[in-house]
Scaffold this motif. Structure first.
Motif, mmCIF file in Angstrom:
data_model
loop_
_atom_site.group_PDB
_atom_site.id
_atom_site.type_symbol
_atom_site.label_atom_id
_atom_site.label_comp_id
_atom_site.label_asym_id
_atom_site.label_seq_id
_atom_site.Cartn_x
_atom_site.Cartn_y
_atom_site.Cartn_z
ATOM 1 N N GLY A 23 0.425 -1.974 0.263
ATOM 2 C CA GLY A 23 0.166 0.080 0.067
ATOM 3 C C GLY A 23 0.403 1.758 0.111
ATOM 4 N N ARG A 24 1.825 1.373 -0.538
ATOM 5 C CA ARG A 24 2.942 2.003 -0.211
ATOM 6 C C ARG A 24 3.896 2.188 -1.055
ATOM 7 N NH1 ARG A 24 6.249 2.906 5.598
ATOM 8 N NH2 ARG A 24 6.947 4.629 4.528
ATOM 9 N N GLU A 25 4.060 3.566 -1.601
ATOM 10 C CA GLU A 25 4.877 3.787 -2.658
ATOM 11 C C GLU A 25 6.247 3.388 -2.576
ATOM 12 O OE1 GLU A 25 5.549 6.454 -6.947
ATOM 13 O OE2 GLU A 25 5.145 7.078 -4.572
ATOM 14 N N LEU A 26 7.149 2.963 -3.306
ATOM 15 C CA LEU A 26 8.718 2.811 -3.168
ATOM 16 C C LEU A 26 9.154 3.876 -4.186
ATOM 17 C CD1 LEU A 26 11.874 1.849 -1.985
ATOM 18 C CD2 LEU A 26 11.066 -0.175 -3.120
ATOM 19 N N ARG A 27 10.380 5.081 -3.739
ATOM 20 C CA ARG A 27 10.732 5.187 -4.936
ATOM 21 C C ARG A 27 12.414 4.788 -4.642
ATOM 22 N NH1 ARG A 27 7.673 8.795 -4.004
ATOM 23 N NH2 ARG A 27 9.202 10.234 -2.664
ATOM 24 N N LEU A 28 13.093 4.558 -5.648
ATOM 25 C CA LEU A 28 14.854 4.407 -5.568
ATOM 26 C C LEU A 28 15.849 4.920 -5.770
ATOM 27 C CD1 LEU A 28 14.792 0.239 -5.669
ATOM 28 C CD2 LEU A 28 14.934 1.553 -2.982
ATOM 29 N N GLU A 29 16.804 5.673 -5.742
ATOM 30 C CA GLU A 29 17.732 6.512 -6.231
ATOM 31 C C GLU A 29 19.131 6.351 -5.954
ATOM 32 O OE1 GLU A 29 19.126 11.418 -5.903
ATOM 33 O OE2 GLU A 29 16.935 10.481 -6.084
ATOM 34 N N LYS A 73 18.655 5.669 -2.185
ATOM 35 C CA LYS A 73 17.803 5.967 -1.362
ATOM 36 C C LYS A 73 16.739 5.526 -1.596
ATOM 37 C CE LYS A 73 20.050 10.519 -2.528
ATOM 38 N NZ LYS A 73 20.280 11.884 -2.530
ATOM 39 N N THR A 74 15.522 6.404 -0.552
ATOM 40 C CA THR A 74 14.106 5.802 -0.907
ATOM 41 C C THR A 74 13.517 7.021 0.051
ATOM 42 O OG1 THR A 74 13.679 4.853 1.183
ATOM 43 C CG2 THR A 74 15.077 3.213 0.337
ATOM 44 N N ASN A 75 12.581 6.704 -0.257
ATOM 45 C CA ASN A 75 11.623 7.362 -0.066
ATOM 46 C C ASN A 75 10.667 7.106 1.442
ATOM 47 O OD1 ASN A 75 9.805 5.759 -1.198
ATOM 48 N ND2 ASN A 75 7.836 7.268 -1.514
ATOM 49 N N TYR A 76 11.284 6.229 2.051
ATOM 50 C CA TYR A 76 10.716 5.424 3.073
ATOM 51 C C TYR A 76 11.321 5.641 4.675
ATOM 52 C CZ TYR A 76 7.859 2.290 1.127
ATOM 53 O OH TYR A 76 7.450 1.320 0.238
ATOM 54 N N PRO A 77 10.639 7.333 5.313
ATOM 55 C CA PRO A 77 11.848 7.808 6.443
ATOM 56 C C PRO A 77 12.113 6.783 7.571
ATOM 57 C CG PRO A 77 9.664 8.282 6.625
ATOM 58 C CD PRO A 77 9.176 7.652 5.074
ATOM 59 N N GLU A 78 11.494 5.648 7.508
ATOM 60 C CA GLU A 78 11.665 5.048 8.337
ATOM 61 C C GLU A 78 12.836 3.524 8.004
ATOM 62 O OE1 GLU A 78 8.231 3.035 6.555
ATOM 63 O OE2 GLU A 78 9.087 4.361 6.976
ATOM 64 N N LYS A 79 13.268 3.875 6.693
ATOM 65 C CA LYS A 79 14.199 2.665 6.425
ATOM 66 C C LYS A 79 15.117 4.011 5.057
ATOM 67 C CE LYS A 79 16.873 -1.034 5.104
ATOM 68 N NZ LYS A 79 17.171 -1.214 5.320
ATOM 69 N N PRO A 80 15.885 4.982 4.903
ATOM 70 C CA PRO A 80 16.187 5.941 4.570
ATOM 71 C C PRO A 80 17.289 5.101 3.230
ATOM 72 C CG PRO A 80 17.122 6.080 6.269
ATOM 73 C CD PRO A 80 16.165 5.124 6.599
ATOM 74 N N GLU A 81 17.627 4.316 3.578
ATOM 75 C CA GLU A 81 18.786 3.753 2.168
ATOM 76 C C GLU A 81 18.472 2.494 2.186
ATOM 77 O OE1 GLU A 81 22.504 5.822 1.984
ATOM 78 O OE2 GLU A 81 23.400 4.143 3.180
ATOM 79 N N VAL A 82 18.703 1.771 1.079
ATOM 80 C CA VAL A 82 19.300 0.293 1.106
ATOM 81 C C VAL A 82 20.211 0.097 0.646
ATOM 82 C CG1 VAL A 82 17.987 -1.888 -0.076
ATOM 83 C CG2 VAL A 82 16.792 -0.141 0.903
#
Length: 92
Positions: A23-29, A73-82
């Motif tokens: 239910g949440r969009e994920l963006r990766l950079e 980098k992700t757009n998730y504040p709880e997991k800002p980086e993979v």
């Protein structure tokens, strides 16, 4: 972690799947990559905003052992980086 192993002058490929939370969009950079001229990567968006596959392959001239990381980098504040650790071993 991705592990690429083979003979010198051989191209080996591997992939890692990254999924967003339901239910949440994920963006990766890409934010950091330290294996330039040794490993090539591409990010494939399989399901827009939901599922990605990161493909890796070695440079055909790579020999010996190499270690490194790809950080996204992700757009998730709880997991800002993979972080994906990369290990390569190529010899004759």
């Amino acid at each position: 972690m991705i592990y690429l192993e083979g003979q010198q002058d051989q191209v080996v490929k591997g992939s890692v799947e990254i999924k967003g939370m339901k239910g949440r969009e994920l963006r990766l950079e890409p934010s950091h990559f330290d294996l330039h001229n040794k490993v090539v990567y591409t990010i494939e968006e399989v399901e827009p905003g939901k599922r990605y596959i990161v493909h890796f392959s070695n440079d055909p001239g790579l020999s010996g052992i190499a270690y490194g990381n790809l950080r996204l980098k992700t757009n998730y504040p709880e997991k800002p980086e993979v972080s994906i650790r990369i290990r390569c071993k190529f010899g004759s």
